[in-house]
Design a protein around this motif. Structure first.
Motif, mmCIF file in Angstrom:
data_model
loop_
_atom_site.group_PDB
_atom_site.id
_atom_site.type_symbol
_atom_site.label_atom_id
_atom_site.label_comp_id
_atom_site.label_asym_id
_atom_site.label_seq_id
_atom_site.Cartn_x
_atom_site.Cartn_y
_atom_site.Cartn_z
ATOM 1 N N GLY A 33 0.780 -1.226 0.000
ATOM 2 C CA GLY A 33 0.000 0.000 0.000
ATOM 3 C C GLY A 33 0.812 1.276 0.000
ATOM 4 O O GLY A 33 0.256 2.364 0.192
ATOM 5 N N LEU A 34 2.128 1.170 -0.215
ATOM 6 C CA LEU A 34 2.950 2.377 -0.231
ATOM 7 C C LEU A 34 2.891 3.058 -1.596
ATOM 8 O O LEU A 34 2.807 2.398 -2.627
ATOM 9 N N THR A 35 2.961 4.395 -1.573
ATOM 10 C CA THR A 35 3.057 5.158 -2.810
ATOM 11 C C THR A 35 4.500 5.124 -3.298
ATOM 12 O O THR A 35 5.396 4.618 -2.613
ATOM 13 N N ASP A 36 4.744 5.676 -4.487
ATOM 14 C CA ASP A 36 6.114 5.732 -5.022
ATOM 15 C C ASP A 36 7.037 6.468 -4.065
ATOM 16 O O ASP A 36 8.155 6.000 -3.781
ATOM 17 N N TYR A 37 6.611 7.622 -3.571
ATOM 18 C CA TYR A 37 7.443 8.395 -2.652
ATOM 19 C C TYR A 37 7.679 7.637 -1.342
ATOM 20 O O TYR A 37 8.790 7.613 -0.811
ATOM 21 N N GLN A 38 6.629 7.013 -0.832
ATOM 22 C CA GLN A 38 6.768 6.266 0.420
ATOM 23 C C GLN A 38 7.715 5.081 0.247
ATOM 24 O O GLN A 38 8.547 4.807 1.124
ATOM 25 N N ALA A 39 7.591 4.385 -0.890
ATOM 26 C CA ALA A 39 8.485 3.253 -1.155
ATOM 27 C C ALA A 39 9.923 3.722 -1.283
ATOM 28 O O ALA A 39 10.849 3.089 -0.755
ATOM 29 N N SER A 40 10.126 4.843 -1.968
ATOM 30 C CA SER A 40 11.480 5.384 -2.124
ATOM 31 C C SER A 40 12.051 5.810 -0.778
ATOM 32 O O SER A 40 13.233 5.567 -0.481
ATOM 33 N N ALA A 41 11.227 6.434 0.053
ATOM 34 C CA ALA A 41 11.697 6.903 1.356
ATOM 35 C C ALA A 41 12.031 5.727 2.268
ATOM 36 O O ALA A 41 13.056 5.754 2.970
ATOM 37 N N TYR A 42 11.194 4.683 2.243
ATOM 38 C CA TYR A 42 11.480 3.542 3.110
ATOM 39 C C TYR A 42 12.750 2.827 2.654
ATOM 40 O O TYR A 42 13.576 2.416 3.474
ATOM 41 N N THR A 43 12.906 2.655 1.340
ATOM 42 C CA THR A 43 14.115 2.021 0.824
ATOM 43 C C THR A 43 15.352 2.829 1.202
ATOM 44 O O THR A 43 16.394 2.269 1.575
ATOM 45 N N ALA A 44 15.240 4.162 1.125
ATOM 46 C CA ALA A 44 16.353 5.023 1.539
ATOM 47 C C ALA A 44 16.641 4.836 3.023
ATOM 48 O O ALA A 44 17.807 4.763 3.445
ATOM 49 N N MET A 45 15.604 4.758 3.841
ATOM 50 C CA MET A 45 15.790 4.576 5.278
ATOM 51 C C MET A 45 16.458 3.234 5.590
ATOM 52 O O MET A 45 17.236 3.121 6.538
ATOM 53 N N VAL A 46 16.156 2.213 4.792
ATOM 54 C CA VAL A 46 16.798 0.915 5.001
ATOM 55 C C VAL A 46 18.311 1.038 4.798
ATOM 56 O O VAL A 46 19.100 0.446 5.540
ATOM 57 N N THR A 47 18.704 1.836 3.810
ATOM 58 C CA THR A 47 20.141 2.004 3.557
ATOM 59 C C THR A 47 20.795 2.926 4.590
ATOM 60 O O THR A 47 21.970 2.750 4.929
ATOM 61 N N LEU A 48 20.019 3.882 5.096
ATOM 62 C CA LEU A 48 20.578 4.843 6.057
ATOM 63 C C LEU A 48 20.451 4.366 7.503
ATOM 64 O O LEU A 48 21.228 4.783 8.368
#
Length: 247
Positions: free
Chosen positions: A15-30
């Motif tokens: 249920g994540l949007t494109d921005y939400q998916a991008s932000a979560y993926t970024a948070m996983v790396t950070l």
């Protein structure tokens, strides 16, 4: 930031949007970061990143550490995926139960009450449907059995016998299934009738050693209650009379 297509699709299923998916993926790396760092890694505009992170926090994908500036900590993927998988499966199960209930209520009302079904797989699926709709009684004449069919039928028969459905089966050999089973000398033809409302005949060609050939099997699914009731009476007569009973 490059994001694996499969990961992106999985996050969207959650249920994540494109921005939400991008932000979560970024948070996983950070793992832990400020909003400006998330914006830089994800490519999300700074004017939007705070709102996106707030949304992820509301969904339980990140945790917020209050301060100046605020920091965000990623919720581990294993925890997120386990929780979301459970939520999605629960919704699917609820939807399946509801739609199955509607289908089973309507199936007897279709305009064409006789259908031809070809092949073992489709026939067994239809058998399971008919069995699941049983409310009072199920009568089966098993003149032959497909390979691994008993394994497929047993759980469905368990469920209806647990509900108090009377199951009576005539078979050419002893079979281990719920219900009352009698061994009879019967021809290599199959029949099942449920509640005198619907029935199915099943025919097949056989190998020289007597095994049914799956791709040649044909099922005739009949929803005429008058015909089903007639064959149910015939079954009862044979059952009570013991005609053709094996010694």
């Amino acid at each position: 930031m490059f994001m694996d297509r499969g990961v992106n699709e999985a996050l969207k299923i959650m249920g994540l949007t494109d921005y939400q998916a991008s932000a979560y993926t970024a948070m996983v790396t950070l793992v832990s970061a400020r909003a400006v760092e998330v914006a830089e890694v994800s490519g999300i505009p700074r004017s939007r990143v705070y709102e996106v992170l707030r949304q992820l926090s509301d969904r339980g994908f990140v945790e917020v550490e209050r301060g100046k500036p605020m920091r965000y900590h990623v919720v581990p993927p294993s925890e997120v995926f386990r929780r979301e998988k459970g939520r999605i499966i629960k919704k699917l199960d609820e939807a399946m139960s509801r739609l199955t209930e509607i289908y089973e209520d309507r199936v007897a009302r279709v305009p064409t009450p006789v259908w031809l079904i070809h092949g073992q797989e489709k026939i067994v699926k239809k058998e399971l449907e008919i069995i699941s709709r049983s409310r009072k009684e199920l009568k089966m004449r098993m003149g032959f059995i497909f390979r691994d069919e008993i394994k497929a039928l047993r759980p469905a028969l368990d469920r209806i016998t647990d509900r108090g459905v009377e199951v009576r089966i005539m078979a050419r050999d002893v079979i281990d299934v719920p219900g009352e089973v009698e061994v009879r000398r019967i021809p290599p033809v199959r029949m099942l009738v449920r509640d005198s409302q619907e029935m199915m005949w099943i025919f097949s060609r056989f190998t020289p050693d007597g095994a049914p050939i799956p791709e040649t099997a044909i099922g005739i699914w009949n929803q005429y209650p008058e015909i089903a009731e007639n064959y149910a009476r015939i079954f009862d007569t044979v059952w009570k009379g013991g005609a053709g009973r094996s010694p």
